[in-house]
Write a protein that holds these residues in place. Structure first.
Motif, short mmCIF file in Angstrom:
data_model
loop_
_atom_site.label_atom_id
_atom_site.label_comp_id
_atom_site.label_asym_id
_atom_site.label_seq_id
_atom_site.Cartn_x
_atom_site.Cartn_y
_atom_site.Cartn_z
N ARG A 57 0.91 -1.23 0.06
CA ARG A 57 0.02 0.05 -0.06
C ARG A 57 0.78 1.29 0.02
O ARG A 57 1.99 1.35 0.85
N VAL A 58 0.65 2.32 -0.83
CA VAL A 58 1.40 3.50 -0.86
C VAL A 58 0.96 4.34 0.38
O VAL A 58 -0.22 4.74 0.59
N ILE A 59 1.78 4.48 1.26
CA ILE A 59 1.57 5.45 2.52
C ILE A 59 2.32 6.93 2.52
O ILE A 59 1.84 7.54 3.30
N ALA A 60 3.08 7.03 1.45
CA ALA A 60 3.78 8.27 1.45
C ALA A 60 4.18 8.55 -0.16
O ALA A 60 4.41 7.49 -0.70
N LEU A 61 3.90 9.66 -0.74
CA LEU A 61 4.33 9.93 -1.96
C LEU A 61 4.62 11.42 -2.32
O LEU A 61 3.80 12.37 -1.77
N ARG A 62 5.72 11.61 -2.80
CA ARG A 62 6.04 13.05 -2.94
C ARG A 62 6.86 13.36 -4.41
O ARG A 62 7.66 12.43 -4.61
N TYR A 63 6.45 14.14 -5.19
CA TYR A 63 7.00 14.61 -6.44
C TYR A 63 8.11 15.76 -6.26
O TYR A 63 8.02 16.71 -6.01
N PHE A 64 9.13 15.42 -7.02
CA PHE A 64 10.23 16.67 -7.17
C PHE A 64 10.61 16.72 -8.71
O PHE A 64 11.62 16.03 -9.24
N PHE A 69 9.29 9.80 -4.91
CA PHE A 69 9.73 8.95 -4.09
C PHE A 69 8.32 8.66 -3.19
O PHE A 69 7.32 9.43 -3.12
N GLY A 70 8.31 7.35 -2.71
CA GLY A 70 7.10 6.76 -1.88
C GLY A 70 7.64 5.82 -1.12
O GLY A 70 8.78 5.31 -1.18
N LEU A 72 6.11 2.01 0.27
CA LEU A 72 5.05 0.84 0.26
C LEU A 72 5.00 0.44 1.81
O LEU A 72 6.21 0.18 2.23
N PHE A 73 3.76 -0.06 2.00
CA PHE A 73 3.63 -0.66 3.37
C PHE A 73 2.91 -2.04 3.22
O PHE A 73 2.12 -2.43 2.58
N GLY A 74 3.56 -2.77 4.08
CA GLY A 74 2.87 -4.21 4.27
C GLY A 74 3.16 -4.75 5.61
O GLY A 74 3.92 -4.10 6.57
N PHE A 75 2.93 -6.01 5.83
CA PHE A 75 3.07 -6.68 7.16
C PHE A 75 4.57 -6.79 7.74
O PHE A 75 4.71 -6.69 9.00
N THR A 76 5.39 -6.98 6.77
CA THR A 76 6.75 -6.99 7.39
C THR A 76 7.52 -5.47 7.31
O THR A 76 8.64 -5.49 7.95
N GLY A 77 6.78 -4.36 7.06
CA GLY A 77 7.21 -2.96 7.34
C GLY A 77 7.08 -2.27 6.04
O GLY A 77 6.02 -2.24 5.59
N LYS A 78 7.82 -1.58 5.74
CA LYS A 78 7.83 -0.40 4.52
C LYS A 78 9.11 -0.38 3.80
O LYS A 78 10.22 -0.67 4.67
N LEU A 79 8.87 0.07 2.56
CA LEU A 79 10.08 0.18 1.90
C LEU A 79 9.72 1.37 0.74
O LEU A 79 8.92 1.45 0.48
N GLN A 80 11.13 2.08 0.69
CA GLN A 80 11.00 3.39 0.06
C GLN A 80 11.07 2.96 -1.68
O GLN A 80 11.85 1.84 -1.98
N PHE A 81 10.41 3.51 -2.43
CA PHE A 81 10.67 3.47 -3.98
C PHE A 81 10.81 4.62 -4.62
O PHE A 81 10.53 5.71 -4.04
N ILE A 121 14.04 0.91 -3.85
CA ILE A 121 13.78 0.30 -5.18
C ILE A 121 13.78 1.22 -6.10
O ILE A 121 12.66 1.95 -6.05
N ASP A 122 14.56 1.40 -7.03
CA ASP A 122 14.73 2.09 -8.26
C ASP A 122 13.71 1.56 -9.21
O ASP A 122 14.04 0.41 -9.90
#
Length: 532
Positions: A57-64, A69-70, A72-81, A121-122
């Motif tokens: 699930r996308v829980i943060a999202l910002r544009y430059f 950058f955003g 993703l959220f899930g059971f094991t935690g979150k990861l930036q993309f 993750i790029d």
């Protein structure tokens, strides 16, 4: 613009994006997405690993500009993309056009570490998975209303890493206890939830009706008598994590439906059981907390050393100078309580309670709340323990113990009564007390007596409130904080309490449910029952 209008505008915008996805030939609600790693697993990969596919699930999202950058959220935690326009082309613009915070997406790409040191993750490819039609709560504040956090637990899990961590810890606690019992040759079995008799504990039951059999049945208040039946049948060590139900008050340490772990061991007595309980609890603390001390709501609790074993009579005598051994009759006990000015809550009718229930109320009033570090309370009065074995040296008490920590009863256990004649007499005493108005008594269970007459080995049994243990080990204020979806009154419904619960039977009771919309700010809700 007020909050409601703002919410409506956001929801309308999301619906328009959903339509746009459909019109472009996309699927706003995908069938599946194959991942290569969990979010946590991907975050542990080395830089340069390609072909990584994760979803969340996308829980943060910002544009430059041409970069986004955003998280993703899930059971094991979150990861930036990271999204780069020069790499994704039109897919960058499509992402910006249709993806909102709260949506689910899948991304594929290469693992990198940003200049700020965050694993990322790029993205070289992304897939839309599910459109959220409502916006998530504002991340900084989360959900501040305590009742709303319970009603919208799914949002609470998303917004609070502490809440998600608490429920992960609950799973760890249960697994640790289960593994310990399995390692000590206990067998996990299942027993009925719907029963013919409300037996196994002193509590007011929930009553319902079985249409197929055309009989009233009870939701179990404890699995005890059925686990004992298994022992009679040849099992020697059994246990069950049993969802149990008691139609009583709700407070920080009580819920009407809760998880009760019970085990029974043939050929043990209550002292063997105390020794095992201490080993189990210390093992649990070491595995979950890494030591034998914890802090609960600012109070330090030590599980170290040998735990004291104190008779119930002695701890009451210490705290209020009432000697229950010298007050064999309920009237004498009431007189002494009155003399010392000891009273109970207004909803307690002492005239209808039995002597055993009165002693239990007294102990809870003057002693239990003072206990912090673990203590075994032993040797309860006979009339407070209808299923426990009499003490061989004193027939007025039973071989029973309760493990009390921080004012909470964590474990209740005893050497089981296996004498069917003695058990029948105690059932009759319980029935007499019930007839006089004591609702927290046990009914006569003839089927269980029949089982006992075929013979039982010596047994010691044990019951633990799992929710209380989880609350202690996760520093939760109330039991509702450690139950994923606790029972709450329906929203928008007004309730009028009755002095006794209404049993609803098809064809026998008319039920009139009065709904009332609540004004802004109102929180209380419920139903009014009208019986004929």
């Amino acid at each position: 613009m007020d909050t409601l209008e703002n919410l409506n505008d956001q929801m309308q915008a999301r619906r328009e994006k959903l339509t746009a996805i459909q019109e472009s030939g996309g699927l706003p609600y995908a069938e599946r997405y194959e991942t290569t790693h969990s979010l946590e697993g991907a975050s542990n990969l080395d830089d340069g690993v390609k072909g990584v596919r994760v979803a969340g699930r996308v829980i943060a999202l910002r544009y430059f500009g041409k970069l986004a950058f955003g998280h993703l959220f899930g059971f094991t935690g979150k990861l930036q993309f990271a999204l780069q326009k020069n790499k994704l082309g039109e897919e960058f613009a499509r992402f910006k056009k249709v993806v909102d915070i709260g949506d689910f997406v899948g991304v594929e790409g290469e693992m990198i570490t940003t200049k700020t040191g965050e694993k990322t993750i790029d993205v070289s490819k992304w897939t839309f998975l599910s459109k959220a039609l409502r916006p998530l709560p504002e991340k900084f504040h989360g959900i501040t209303d305590p009742e709303l956090r319970l009603r919208r637990r799914y949002l609470d899990l998303i917004m609070s890493t502490e809440v998600m961590g608490r429920f992960k810890k609950r799973t760890q606690i249960i697994k640790t206890v289960r593994d310990f019992l399995d390692a000590n040759d206990f067998i996990e079995i299942d027993t009925p939830v719907l029963t013919n008799k409300a037996s196994g504990a002193l509590a007011r039951p929930f009553v319902t009706h079985n249409n197929a059999l055309d009989i009233d049945v009870y939701l179990r208040i404890a699995p005890e008598t059925y686990l004992k039946r298994a022992i009679a049948g040849g099992f020697e060590r059994v246990y069950e994590f049993a969802r149990s139900f008691r139609n009583e008050g709700v407070d920080a340490s009580h819920l009407p439906d809760f998880t009760l772990l019970e085990y029974y061991c043939a050929y043990w007595n209550y002292e063997d059981n105390m020794d095992f309980t201490e080993k189990l609890m210390k093992h649990l603390l070491a595995e979950v907390k890494g030591g034998l001390t914890l802090e609960y709501q600012g109070q330090k609790i030590s599980f170290d050393g040998e735990w004291p074993r104190i008779p119930l009579r002695d701890i009451i005598l210490r705290d209020c100078s009432v000697d229950i051994y010298k007050l064999d009759k309920k009237e004498d006990l009431l007189g002494e309580l009155d003399k010392q000015g000891i009273g109970f809550d207004e909803d307690v009718d002492v005239e209808k309670t039995s002597r055993g229930t009165l002693i239990d109320l007294l102990y809870k009033k003057v002693s239990r709340k003072k206990i912090i570090d673990p203590i075994f309370i032993i040797h309860h009065p006979l009339d407070l323990s209808p299923l426990a074995r009499k003490n061989d040296n004193n027939g007025k008490i039973v071989d029973r113990f309760q493990l009390v920590v921080n004012g909470w009863e964590i474990v209740n256990a005893y050497s089981e009564l296996i004498d069917p004649i003695d058990q029948a007499e105690r059932f009759e005493q319980q029935a007499e007390a019930r007839a006089l108005g004591d609702e927290e008594t046990m009914d006569v269970d003839q089927d269980f007596l029949l089982c006992m007459e075929y013979g039982m080995p010596p047994i010691s049994g044990w019951g633990m409130g799992i929710d209380r243990v989880v609350a202690l080990l996760t520093n939760a204020q109330t039991l509702r904080d450690v139950v994923l979806f606790p029972l709450l009154r329906p929203e928008g419904v007004e309730v009028q309490h009755k002095t006794s619960p209404v049993k609803i039977q098809a064809g026998k009771t008319n039920v009139e449910v009065k709904h009332k919309k609540l004004d802004s700010g109102q929180k209380n809700a419920g139903m009014t029952f009208k019986t004929s």
